[in-house]
Design a protein around this motif. Structure first.
Motif, PDB file in Angstrom:
ATOM      1  N   LYS A   1       0.583  -1.247   0.153  1.00 34.72           N
ATOM      2  CA  LYS A   1       0.074   0.278  -0.143  1.00 34.72           C
ATOM      3  C   LYS A   1       0.889   1.060   0.067  1.00 34.72           C
TER       4      LYS A   1
ATOM      5  N   GLU B   1       0.903   4.458  -2.875  1.00 35.75           N
ATOM      6  CA  GLU B   1       0.786   5.543  -2.692  1.00 35.75           C
ATOM      7  C   GLU B   1       2.004   6.517  -2.984  1.00 35.75           C
TER       8      GLU B   1
ATOM      9  N   ARG C   1      -7.296   2.700   0.918  1.00 37.23           N
ATOM     10  CA  ARG C   1      -5.949   2.924   0.115  1.00 37.23           C
ATOM     11  C   ARG C   1      -5.530   2.101  -0.865  1.00 37.23           C
TER      12      ARG C   1
END
Length: 148
Positions: A43, A47, A78
């Motif tokens: 994740k 990002e 997310r």
């Protein structure tokens, strides 16, 4: 073997099964922590590396030649993956599951839907874990998509 020997053999087998089950339970618990950490690393990489790079590509290609959409985890909102398209080409997806990375691309097959092609983790662009979700590896994947 007589009845007593058979019963003893069965008890030994049961004892061994209990020990093995406990061993497997311990391994599963240890791996759960690792898988949970890997999920978080994926994740974070999505990002910090993947989505910003895809946004840059969209800016430079233009919205009519490059598009992408993130795959969002429903509990924490997310990113856990992304699908992108270059020009009129087939979509390419990068998905994460329990810290594993799966890169697929829909290819021609003579059918309306096409056939999904999975990039093996040990061949170019060599994307197999969270550490591979870098700008360089994503750039290599986009380059391969353009060349196909």
């Amino acid at each position: 073997m007589d009845a007593e020997q058979l019963a003893e053999r069965f008890r030994q087998k049961l004892s061994a099964a209990v020990v093995e089950k406990e061993r497997q339970t311990t391994i599963a618990a240890e791996n759960k922590d690792k898988r949970t950490a890997d999920i978080e690393y994926c994740k974070q990489a999505m990002e910090r590396e993947v989505i910003p790079f895809l946004e840059e590509l969209k800016h430079h290609f233009g919205e009519d030649q490059f598009s992408f959409s993130p795959q969002i985890e429903r509990h924490d909102h997310r990113p856990v993956g992304v699908t992108f398209t270059v020009g009129n080409g087939a979509p390419t997806s990068i998905s994460t599951a329990f810290g594993n990375i799966v890169v697929t691309r829909i290819g021609g097959s003579g059918t309306r839907k096409g056939v999904p092609f999975v990039y093996a983790p040990d061949v170019e662009p060599y994307i197999s874990n969270s550490g591979d979700l870098t700008r360089d590896k994503i750039a290599k994947l986009v380059e391969m998509v353009i060349d196909d």
